[in-house]
Design a protein around this motif. Structure first.
Motif, PDB file in Angstrom:
ATOM      1  N   ALA A 161       0.842  -1.319   0.030  1.00  0.00           N
ATOM      2  CA  ALA A 161      -0.164  -0.106  -0.105  1.00  0.00           C
ATOM      3  C   ALA A 161       0.892   1.399  -0.105  1.00  0.00           C
ATOM      4  O   ALA A 161      -0.003   2.362   0.072  1.00  0.00           O
ATOM      5  N   ALA A 162       2.091   1.182  -0.020  1.00  0.00           N
ATOM      6  CA  ALA A 162       3.078   2.498  -0.127  1.00  0.00           C
ATOM      7  C   ALA A 162       3.052   3.046  -1.411  1.00  0.00           C
ATOM      8  O   ALA A 162       3.845   2.899  -2.178  1.00  0.00           O
ATOM      9  N   VAL A 163       1.940   3.779  -1.573  1.00  0.00           N
ATOM     10  CA  VAL A 163       1.743   4.876  -3.012  1.00  0.00           C
ATOM     11  C   VAL A 163       2.974   5.775  -2.793  1.00  0.00           C
ATOM     12  O   VAL A 163       3.375   6.307  -2.132  1.00  0.00           O
ATOM     13  N   PRO A 164       3.745   5.549  -4.202  1.00  0.00           N
ATOM     14  CA  PRO A 164       4.926   6.522  -4.202  1.00  0.00           C
ATOM     15  C   PRO A 164       4.494   7.820  -3.979  1.00  0.00           C
ATOM     16  O   PRO A 164       3.519   8.378  -4.497  1.00  0.00           O
ATOM     17  N   PHE A 165       5.667   8.565  -3.420  1.00  0.00           N
ATOM     18  CA  PHE A 165       5.617   9.972  -3.069  1.00  0.00           C
ATOM     19  C   PHE A 165       4.652  10.385  -1.959  1.00  0.00           C
ATOM     20  O   PHE A 165       4.837  11.232  -1.393  1.00  0.00           O
ATOM     21  N   VAL A 166       3.524   9.501  -1.774  1.00  0.00           N
ATOM     22  CA  VAL A 166       2.772   9.711  -0.654  1.00  0.00           C
ATOM     23  C   VAL A 166       3.211   9.099   0.292  1.00  0.00           C
ATOM     24  O   VAL A 166       3.312   9.801   1.559  1.00  0.00           O
ATOM     25  N   PHE A 167       3.761   7.688   0.360  1.00  0.00           N
ATOM     26  CA  PHE A 167       4.213   6.941   1.476  1.00  0.00           C
ATOM     27  C   PHE A 167       5.695   6.684   1.371  1.00  0.00           C
ATOM     28  O   PHE A 167       6.043   6.329   0.126  1.00  0.00           O
ATOM     29  N   GLU A 168       6.451   6.758   2.315  1.00  0.00           N
ATOM     30  CA  GLU A 168       7.737   6.344   1.983  1.00  0.00           C
ATOM     31  C   GLU A 168       7.783   4.937   1.704  1.00  0.00           C
ATOM     32  O   GLU A 168       6.977   3.968   2.162  1.00  0.00           O
ATOM     33  N   PRO A 169       8.906   4.347   0.833  1.00  0.00           N
ATOM     34  CA  PRO A 169       8.950   3.130   0.517  1.00  0.00           C
ATOM     35  C   PRO A 169       9.393   2.083   1.729  1.00  0.00           C
ATOM     36  O   PRO A 169       9.836   2.657   2.640  1.00  0.00           O
ATOM     37  N   VAL A 170       8.909   1.010   1.711  1.00  0.00           N
ATOM     38  CA  VAL A 170       9.204  -0.193   2.835  1.00  0.00           C
ATOM     39  C   VAL A 170      10.736  -0.850   2.530  1.00  0.00           C
ATOM     40  O   VAL A 170      10.627  -1.070   1.354  1.00  0.00           O
ATOM     41  N   VAL A 171      11.621  -0.594   3.570  1.00  0.00           N
ATOM     42  CA  VAL A 171      12.909  -1.112   3.067  1.00  0.00           C
ATOM     43  C   VAL A 171      13.148  -2.200   3.581  1.00  0.00           C
ATOM     44  O   VAL A 171      13.163  -2.538   4.648  1.00  0.00           O
ATOM     45  N   ILE A 172      13.750  -3.388   2.803  1.00  0.00           N
ATOM     46  CA  ILE A 172      14.062  -4.671   3.414  1.00  0.00           C
ATOM     47  C   ILE A 172      15.517  -4.833   3.047  1.00  0.00           C
ATOM     48  O   ILE A 172      15.959  -4.554   1.973  1.00  0.00           O
TER      49      ILE A 172
END
Length: 290
Positions: A161-172
């Motif tokens: 659900a991490a919409v680009p520019f709206v939410f930060e990416p999830v980093v693994i």
């Protein structure tokens, strides 16, 4: 009737997806397995965790939708703040509150990691920005040396659900290469992930459609509004195109006239969206059953 549920992505429109899913459950459908993208991943995780129709309505009215835009301090600076946040972290909001809420809800049903679910019960789509590909969680986690069974379900939902520019990416962190892999909204790869359902498997899809004769204009005044318009268009443009292939199993059309990224709604508005989708789905289900 046991079927695999397929939930399309659509931001806050996930409330309507939950309403349609609740209608199906009240009409005898059970979802031992589900696949979803973005907001659809959220709903998919709730139904396979064991929440029933009444639970779904309660949850969507109680969730703090407006607080999911948990902006960093820098993003709160007038005018330039959002630009700084985008440059520094790739998004205006962190998405941590969404993950915490999903962790709480899933933990209430005894679901924390994927091994708490039946094998193959839940599959969600995310987009790997580093390698430019769509991935399925938890199936593709071994590509990064990560044990799928021990991966948090709430983290997978947040990534989808991490919409680009709206939410930060999830980093693994890849345990094979040591690189940081950035995961964002699965809608970039597969917004309505029918391809994750094995051919011949009974399925029920929940697909968003635009209300008749509606159109939303986007005013572009700078980088932030441009980014939001690009993402919003990507989330809705395909809804306006004709469906060329209809032989995809049973599908419930879910109409919503609220912008996908408009999270500023209260409990009454959330309930109204849920109930409207519920009633629409009831009509469609009864037409099929007659």
């Amino acid at each position: 009737m046991d079927v695999t549920a397929v939930f399309e992505g659509g931001g806050v429109k996930g409330i309507a997806l939950a309403g349609a899913a609740a209608a199906a459950m009240d009409h005898g459908y059970r979802f031992p397995s589900a696949v979803g993208t973005s907001a659809g991943a959220l709903v998919a995780s709730l139904v396979v965790a064991g929440y029933d129709a009444a639970d779904l309505e309660r949850i969507v009215c109680e969730l703090p939708w407006s607080r999911f835009s948990d902006r960093r301090l820098a993003a709160r600076i007038p005018l330039i703040g959002p630009h700084i946040a985008m440059l520094a972290s790739g998004g205006v909001a962190r998405g941590e509150r969404l993950e915490r809420e999903m962790f709480r809800l899933l933990a209430n049903k005894g679901v924390r990691v994927f091994s708490d679910l039946n094998p193959g019960a839940l599959r969600v789509v995310a987009t790997d920005l580093i390698h430019g590909r769509g991935i399925v969680l938890p199936d593709d986690l071994p590509l990064f040396g990560i044990d799928p069974a021990r991966f948090p379900v709430a983290r997978a939902v947040r990534a989808s659900a991490a919409v680009p520019f709206v939410f930060e990416p999830v980093v693994i962190r890849s345990r094979l290469t040591g690189e940081d892999v950035k995961l964002v909204d699965g809608a970039l790869a597969a917004r309505f992930p029918l391809q994750l359902v094995t051919s011949g498997t009974p399925m029920l899809g929940f697909r968003l459609t635009p209300p008749d004769e509606t159109h939303e204009d986007h005013r572009i005044r700078g980088p932030i509004s441009l980014a939001r318009s690009v993402i919003a268009a990507g989330m809705t443009a395909r809804e306006s195109l004709p469906v060329l292939c209809r032989d995809i199993g049973s599908t419930i059309a879910v109409q919503v006239d609220r912008p996908a990224l408009d999270f500023d709604l209260n409990a009454d508005e959330a309930n109204a969206m849920f109930r409207e989708a519920y009633q629409s789905a009831v009509g469609q289900l009864e037409a099929v059953l007659l």
